[in-house]
Write a protein that holds these residues in place. Sequence first.
Motif, PDB file in Angstrom:
ATOM      1  N   GLU A 157       3.851   6.288  -5.070  1.00  0.00           N
ATOM      2  CA  GLU A 157       3.085   6.357  -6.747  1.00  0.00           C
ATOM      3  C   GLU A 157       2.870   6.871  -6.814  1.00  0.00           C
ATOM      4  O   GLU A 157       2.690   8.155  -7.716  1.00  0.00           O
ATOM      5  CB  GLU A 157       3.353   4.774  -7.308  1.00  0.00           C
ATOM      6  N   GLN A 158       1.545   7.216  -6.685  1.00  0.00           N
ATOM      7  CA  GLN A 158       0.253   8.292  -6.527  1.00  0.00           C
ATOM      8  C   GLN A 158       0.182   9.829  -6.067  1.00  0.00           C
ATOM      9  O   GLN A 158      -0.311  10.330  -6.747  1.00  0.00           O
ATOM     10  CB  GLN A 158      -1.165   7.780  -6.150  1.00  0.00           C
ATOM     11  N   ALA A 159       1.423   9.885  -5.240  1.00  0.00           N
ATOM     12  CA  ALA A 159       1.635  11.583  -4.416  1.00  0.00           C
ATOM     13  C   ALA A 159       2.102  12.795  -6.122  1.00  0.00           C
ATOM     14  O   ALA A 159       1.608  13.447  -5.802  1.00  0.00           O
ATOM     15  CB  ALA A 159       2.820  11.747  -3.657  1.00  0.00           C
ATOM     16  N   ASP A 215     -14.096  19.925  -1.882  1.00  0.00           N
ATOM     17  CA  ASP A 215     -13.152  20.706  -2.865  1.00  0.00           C
ATOM     18  C   ASP A 215     -12.052  19.949  -3.998  1.00  0.00           C
ATOM     19  O   ASP A 215     -12.377  19.570  -5.250  1.00  0.00           O
ATOM     20  CB  ASP A 215     -12.267  22.225  -2.886  1.00  0.00           C
ATOM     21  N   ASP A 216     -11.395  19.570  -3.058  1.00  0.00           N
ATOM     22  CA  ASP A 216     -10.510  18.460  -3.796  1.00  0.00           C
ATOM     23  C   ASP A 216     -10.586  17.467  -3.573  1.00  0.00           C
ATOM     24  O   ASP A 216     -10.792  17.547  -1.645  1.00  0.00           O
ATOM     25  CB  ASP A 216      -9.068  18.920  -3.786  1.00  0.00           C
ATOM     26  N   LEU A 217     -10.287  16.016  -3.972  1.00  0.00           N
ATOM     27  CA  LEU A 217     -10.347  14.940  -3.136  1.00  0.00           C
ATOM     28  C   LEU A 217      -9.007  13.613  -3.996  1.00  0.00           C
ATOM     29  O   LEU A 217      -8.724  13.157  -5.096  1.00  0.00           O
ATOM     30  CB  LEU A 217     -11.443  13.866  -3.631  1.00  0.00           C
ATOM     31  N   VAL A 218      -8.344  13.206  -2.974  1.00  0.00           N
ATOM     32  CA  VAL A 218      -7.595  11.888  -2.783  1.00  0.00           C
ATOM     33  C   VAL A 218      -8.289  10.669  -2.375  1.00  0.00           C
ATOM     34  O   VAL A 218      -8.343  10.410  -0.765  1.00  0.00           O
ATOM     35  CB  VAL A 218      -5.975  12.230  -2.212  1.00  0.00           C
ATOM     36  N   VAL A 219      -8.502   9.472  -3.638  1.00  0.00           N
ATOM     37  CA  VAL A 219      -9.429   8.689  -3.264  1.00  0.00           C
ATOM     38  C   VAL A 219      -7.470   7.161  -3.052  1.00  0.00           C
ATOM     39  O   VAL A 219      -7.095   7.228  -4.166  1.00  0.00           O
ATOM     40  CB  VAL A 219     -10.099   8.140  -4.048  1.00  0.00           C
ATOM     41  N   CYS A 256       1.048  -1.424  -0.057  1.00  0.00           N
ATOM     42  CA  CYS A 256      -0.340  -0.074   0.490  1.00  0.00           C
ATOM     43  C   CYS A 256       1.159   1.308  -0.288  1.00  0.00           C
ATOM     44  O   CYS A 256       0.598   1.978  -1.132  1.00  0.00           O
ATOM     45  CB  CYS A 256      -0.907  -0.032   0.603  1.00  0.00           C
ATOM     46  N   TRP A 257       1.563   1.267   0.821  1.00  0.00           N
ATOM     47  CA  TRP A 257       2.924   2.839   0.789  1.00  0.00           C
ATOM     48  C   TRP A 257       3.268   2.589  -0.909  1.00  0.00           C
ATOM     49  O   TRP A 257       3.874   3.922  -0.936  1.00  0.00           O
ATOM     50  CB  TRP A 257       3.611   2.309   2.045  1.00  0.00           C
ATOM     51  N   ILE A 258       3.490   1.548  -1.057  1.00  0.00           N
ATOM     52  CA  ILE A 258       4.275   1.817  -2.300  1.00  0.00           C
ATOM     53  C   ILE A 258       3.537   2.891  -3.442  1.00  0.00           C
ATOM     54  O   ILE A 258       4.092   3.611  -4.143  1.00  0.00           O
ATOM     55  CB  ILE A 258       5.253   0.176  -3.089  1.00  0.00           C
ATOM     56  N   ARG A 259       2.371   1.660  -3.256  1.00  0.00           N
ATOM     57  CA  ARG A 259       1.607   3.013  -3.842  1.00  0.00           C
ATOM     58  C   ARG A 259       0.567   4.479  -4.013  1.00  0.00           C
ATOM     59  O   ARG A 259       0.563   5.056  -5.006  1.00  0.00           O
ATOM     60  CB  ARG A 259      -0.200   1.884  -4.294  1.00  0.00           C
ATOM     61  N   LEU A 281       1.479   9.287   1.606  1.00  0.00           N
ATOM     62  CA  LEU A 281       0.977   9.862   0.405  1.00  0.00           C
ATOM     63  C   LEU A 281       1.774  11.387   0.738  1.00  0.00           C
ATOM     64  O   LEU A 281       2.382  11.256  -0.048  1.00  0.00           O
ATOM     65  CB  LEU A 281      -0.327  10.166   0.415  1.00  0.00           C
ATOM     66  N   LEU A 282       1.360  11.596   2.221  1.00  0.00           N
ATOM     67  CA  LEU A 282       2.083  13.094   2.031  1.00  0.00           C
ATOM     68  C   LEU A 282       3.269  13.268   2.880  1.00  0.00           C
ATOM     69  O   LEU A 282       3.597  14.164   2.236  1.00  0.00           O
ATOM     70  CB  LEU A 282       0.905  13.853   4.208  1.00  0.00           C
ATOM     71  N   ARG A 283       4.047  12.070   3.439  1.00  0.00           N
ATOM     72  CA  ARG A 283       5.519  12.167   3.232  1.00  0.00           C
ATOM     73  C   ARG A 283       5.968  12.086   1.855  1.00  0.00           C
ATOM     74  O   ARG A 283       7.086  12.529   1.701  1.00  0.00           O
ATOM     75  CB  ARG A 283       6.276  10.762   4.006  1.00  0.00           C
TER      76      ARG A 283
END
Length: 293
Positions: free
Chosen positions: A20-22, A121-125, A14-17, A146-148
């Motif tokens: 990658e999405q950040a 206003d904005d969404l991260v799923v 999950c952390w890898i994904r 993700l935030l790191r």
Amino acid sequence: MTHAENELNSQPECWIRAAEQAGRHRGALPEPGERVAVVGCGTSYFMAQAVAALREGAGQGETDAFPASEFPHGRRYDRVLALTRSGTTTEVLELLAESAGRTRTTAVTADPDTPVVSAADDLVVLDFADERSVVQTRFATTALTLLRAHLGLHTDAVVADARTALAAPLPEGLVECAQFTFLGRGWTVGLAHEAGLKMREASLSWSESYPAMEYRHGPISVTTEGTATWMLGPAPDGLAEQVRATGGLWIEGGLDPLAELVKVQRLAVAVATARGLDPDRPRHLTRSVILAP
């Protein structure tokens, strides 16, 4: 194997994904220089504390963390960043509604089919990190990853440490302890609070959490033989020796602090199992707190 065990074991992937999405969500996540409030409830609030400390420490701008129910509406922020696994928590939705038209809002959630989708206003799923267990494990750590990564603070070594945390045996005698104290410094204070919460939720353990030096200003008095004190991140000089002198078990985490939290999650499940409890269904708890109108 419980849902909680399956979910906490999946965290490295999950952390890898998430890392990658950040880069794909830069427009939705706080930009350098913005004044930001990070909010959440329960576990998400403790992740918000960690994010706020990391962001300020990285020189990205003033960042505060609040429980959604305690947000100071008289303050002005450029963005409110809400962490909500379910997307249905009453306090978060009320805060986003009150912020509409005044402050830009972003929600990080696991479920795209919930009211938070239209509230922010904005969404991260992060649907790949959603969970069946009531107790949060992988969504919380994946959102923080993700935030790191967004802050440029995530590395492959963090994932490697998570795999080590899942494979290494827990320290001898730890499961049998009667009381647990978790300590942090800076951004890991939030992780320490989350570690304490995880032990209470999953295993009904007596657990406490403090900034490391505040622990020395009184709470160390509860430490004795049969208790454990676990440091997430580097410890202040001399603290380990002081804890050992009480007769308590000292655990100094040598892994990345987020990976150390994974070890605590394992401990919570192990203690719950030893006590005949179901870590997937803690007493009095539900997946989301939805208050009646």
